[in-house]
Design a protein around this motif. Structure first.
Motif, PDB file in Angstrom:
ATOM      1  N   GLN A   1       0.835  -1.205   0.000  1.00 20.12           N
ATOM      2  CA  GLN A   1       0.000   0.000   0.000  1.00 20.12           C
ATOM      3  C   GLN A   1       0.866   1.250   0.000  1.00 20.12           C
ATOM      4  O   GLN A   1       0.575   2.212  -0.705  1.00 20.12           O
ATOM      5  N   ALA A   2       1.930   1.236   0.778  1.00 21.97           N
ATOM      6  CA  ALA A   2       2.826   2.390   0.836  1.00 21.97           C
ATOM      7  C   ALA A   2       3.442   2.658  -0.536  1.00 21.97           C
ATOM      8  O   ALA A   2       3.555   3.810  -0.956  1.00 21.97           O
ATOM      9  N   LEU A   3       3.819   1.599  -1.251  1.00 25.36           N
ATOM     10  CA  LEU A   3       4.375   1.765  -2.593  1.00 25.36           C
ATOM     11  C   LEU A   3       3.360   2.413  -3.532  1.00 25.36           C
ATOM     12  O   LEU A   3       3.707   3.281  -4.333  1.00 25.36           O
ATOM     13  N   HIS A   4       2.106   1.990  -3.424  1.00 28.73           N
ATOM     14  CA  HIS A   4       1.061   2.575  -4.263  1.00 28.73           C
ATOM     15  C   HIS A   4       0.868   4.059  -3.946  1.00 28.73           C
ATOM     16  O   HIS A   4       0.710   4.881  -4.851  1.00 28.73           O
TER      17      HIS A   4
ATOM     18  N   ALA B   1       3.845   5.968  -5.354  1.00 25.06           N
ATOM     19  CA  ALA B   1       3.741   6.077  -6.810  1.00 25.06           C
ATOM     20  C   ALA B   1       2.688   7.110  -7.196  1.00 25.06           C
ATOM     21  O   ALA B   1       2.886   7.904  -8.112  1.00 25.06           O
ATOM     22  N   PHE B   2       1.602   7.138  -6.480  1.00 24.65           N
ATOM     23  CA  PHE B   2       0.540   8.096  -6.757  1.00 24.65           C
ATOM     24  C   PHE B   2       1.010   9.516  -6.484  1.00 24.65           C
ATOM     25  O   PHE B   2       0.792  10.420  -7.277  1.00 24.65           O
ATOM     26  N   SER B   3       1.705   9.702  -5.386  1.00 22.60           N
ATOM     27  CA  SER B   3       2.132  11.054  -5.021  1.00 22.60           C
ATOM     28  C   SER B   3       3.217  11.578  -5.956  1.00 22.60           C
ATOM     29  O   SER B   3       3.351  12.775  -6.131  1.00 22.60           O
ATOM     30  N   LEU B   4       3.974  10.670  -6.582  1.00 28.23           N
ATOM     31  CA  LEU B   4       5.017  11.093  -7.518  1.00 28.23           C
ATOM     32  C   LEU B   4       4.450  11.409  -8.909  1.00 28.23           C
ATOM     33  O   LEU B   4       5.039  12.176  -9.655  1.00 28.23           O
TER      34      LEU B   4
END
Length: 130
Positions: free
Chosen positions: A117-120, A123-126
């Motif tokens: 979840q943290a990776l998602h 990725a979304f914030s970037l």
């Protein structure tokens, strides 16, 4: 304590597609329900290092003796703990070490999901500009 008929073992239950008798399913559900209470998980974690008396568990959990005793009784009846008396004190320890493996597996799975979840989120914030 879980009692399986001779032709049903915990391993065969999970690997078989055959119908499982209701009494077996009920016993498995009752065993898992022991782990559904946060206070019981806290107590098990305290017993990870070995035997403790009820008073030590009361102090460590900062709850009442009645509450701790209620949870200890349920885990004792499920065959997870053993009890011995010394004078007026009762001492409990984990009898079924498999409980720690089960808890470790669940914690590892939850940690893996949280990491995904943290990776998602990263990725979304970037990729988005708010």
């Amino acid at each position: 304590m879980l009692i399986f008929p001779d032709h049903f073992s915990p391993v065969s239950l999970m690997k078989s597609s055959q119908p499982v008798p209701q009494e077996v399913v009920q016993q498995v559900a009752e065993y898992f329900s022991i782990l559904s209470e946060p206070m019981r998980l806290r107590i098990l974690n305290l017993l990870r290092d070995g035997e403790k008396c009820v008073q030590e568990l009361v102090e460590a959990t900062q709850t009442s003796q009645a509450n701790v005793s209620k949870h200890l009784k349920l885990m004792l009846q499920a065959g997870i703990l053993t009890r011995r008396s010394e004078g007026t004190s009762a001492y409990y320890k984990v009898q079924d070490e498999l409980i720690f493996e089960l808890c470790n597996m669940v914690c590892d799975r939850l940690a893996s999901r949280i990491e995904q979840q943290a990776l998602h989120f990263r990725a979304f914030s970037l990729t988005t500009k708010l």
